[in-house]
Design an enzyme around this catalytic site. Structure first.
Site, PDB file in Angstrom:
ATOM      1  N   LEU A   1     -30.886  31.972 -15.371  1.00 18.09           N
ATOM      2  CA  LEU A   1     -31.197  33.340 -15.790  1.00 18.09           C
ATOM      3  C   LEU A   1     -30.863  33.570 -17.262  1.00 18.09           C
ATOM      4  CD1 LEU A   1     -29.996  35.405 -12.677  1.00 18.09           C
ATOM      5  CD2 LEU A   1     -32.315  34.682 -13.240  1.00 18.09           C
ATOM      6  N   CYS A   2     -31.193  32.574 -18.090  1.00 20.22           N
ATOM      7  CA  CYS A   2     -30.957  32.717 -19.528  1.00 20.22           C
ATOM      8  C   CYS A   2     -32.182  32.234 -20.309  1.00 20.22           C
ATOM      9  CB  CYS A   2     -29.693  31.988 -19.959  1.00 20.22           C
ATOM     10  SG  CYS A   2     -29.515  30.301 -19.346  1.00 20.22           S
ATOM     11  N   GLY A   3     -33.358  32.613 -19.811  1.00 19.03           N
ATOM     12  CA  GLY A   3     -34.587  32.292 -20.521  1.00 19.03           C
ATOM     13  C   GLY A   3     -34.823  30.797 -20.616  1.00 19.03           C
TER      14      GLY A   3
END
Length: 290
Positions: free
Chosen positions: A90-92
């Protein structure tokens, strides 16, 4: 066409998701400041350390007595890739970009006939490379329980790498990480740490000193610390990059959720209006029939 109940449930679901992404964005923003300060605070020390090491390395030159960590083994046949990523997603594209750079580098080396060994630091990098390069894995470092990266964590990784080098398991070691620039820019980077490479010192300040004992002895003591310092700096840069990428990704997700809620609300209102209109038509038609 979905029913009013389905649309209402979907709106509530997206609203719940937006609350989560907004909370994650705020947490990442809080962690980013601390991680960014740590990364930026380490840069002057790392730069000065490398400047001194560059001066010492230039003095030693191609001497036969130069430490093995500086001169190398005389071969580059066996390459060790140390891939540093996050333990969480969930950090691109943060994890994917580092893994992509490492995969491209590994495939290039394999195509040249070289032997590739991979040490992964962080679960996401291992997962990303498992499909294509799992046969080349030799070690994994799990930092799941580490709340805040310290120099001791870097030393543990460095000791393992140095032990493998002393045992003759590889010739060249390269670390892969993301260098932090700002919230929206994190640059995947490959840095060779064994044999050590230092940028030339512009002012030659480090070469103006006479060292006691000699340069070779000092280098033999400092080079292992240099490996740990490079790894620690990379871990700090990764920490700031991860939080910056997560903050940006969660901000985008929150805005997208808001746009989706607006669209679903419009669709819900139109569907409800259509239902009311149909009911009115049925009532009027029934009244006219009477």
């Amino acid at each position: 066409m979905p029913s009013l109940k389905d649309l209402k449930n979907r709106i509530e679901s997206v609203k719940s998701t937006r609350k989560i992404t907004k909370a994650m964005q705020m947490v990442a923003a809080a962690k980013l400041r601390r991680a960014q300060d740590a990364a930026e605070a380490s840069r002057p020390y790392t730069e000065r350390f490398n400047a001194v090491m560059a001066g010492l390395a230039a003095s030693v030159g191609g001497s036969d007595s130069a430490p093995k960590l500086l001169s190398g083994t005389g071969s580059d046949q066996v390459q060790l890739l140390i891939v540093m990523t996050a333990e969480r997603g969930l950090c691109g594209g943060f994890n994917g970009n580092i893994a992509k750079l490492a995969r491209t580098h590994a495939q290039k080396l394999i195509a040249e006939g070289k032997t590739v060994k991979i040490v992964t630091v962080g679960k996401k990098g291992r997962d990303a490379l498992k499909r294509d390069l799992s046969d080349h894995f030799v070690h994994h470092v799990d930092l799941t329980e580490v709340k805040r990266v310290s120099y001791a964590d870097a030393q543990g990784i460095a000791k393992d790498v140095l032990a493998r080098f002393d045992a003759g398991e590889f010739d060249v070691a390269t670390i892969f990480f993301a260098r932090f620039e700002n919230v929206v820019a994190q640059h995947p980077t490959a840095q060779q740490i064994i044999p050590a490479k230092f940028e030339e010192v512009a002012d030659k300040e480090a070469t103006l000193y006479d060292y006691e004992p000699g340069e070779e002895e000092i280098l033999a003591d400092l080079l292992p610390r240099g490996v740990a310092t490079a790894i620690f700096s990379a871990l700090l840069e990764n920490g700031a990059s991860e939080q910056g990428a997560r903050m940006s990704a969660m901000d985008n997700a929150t805005r997208n959720a808001g746009e989706m809620i607006d669209k679903l609300t419009i669709e819900f209102n139109r569907s409800r209006q259509a239902v009311i209109t149909n009911e009115l038509i049925e009532i009027i038609s029934g009244a006219e029939a009477l």
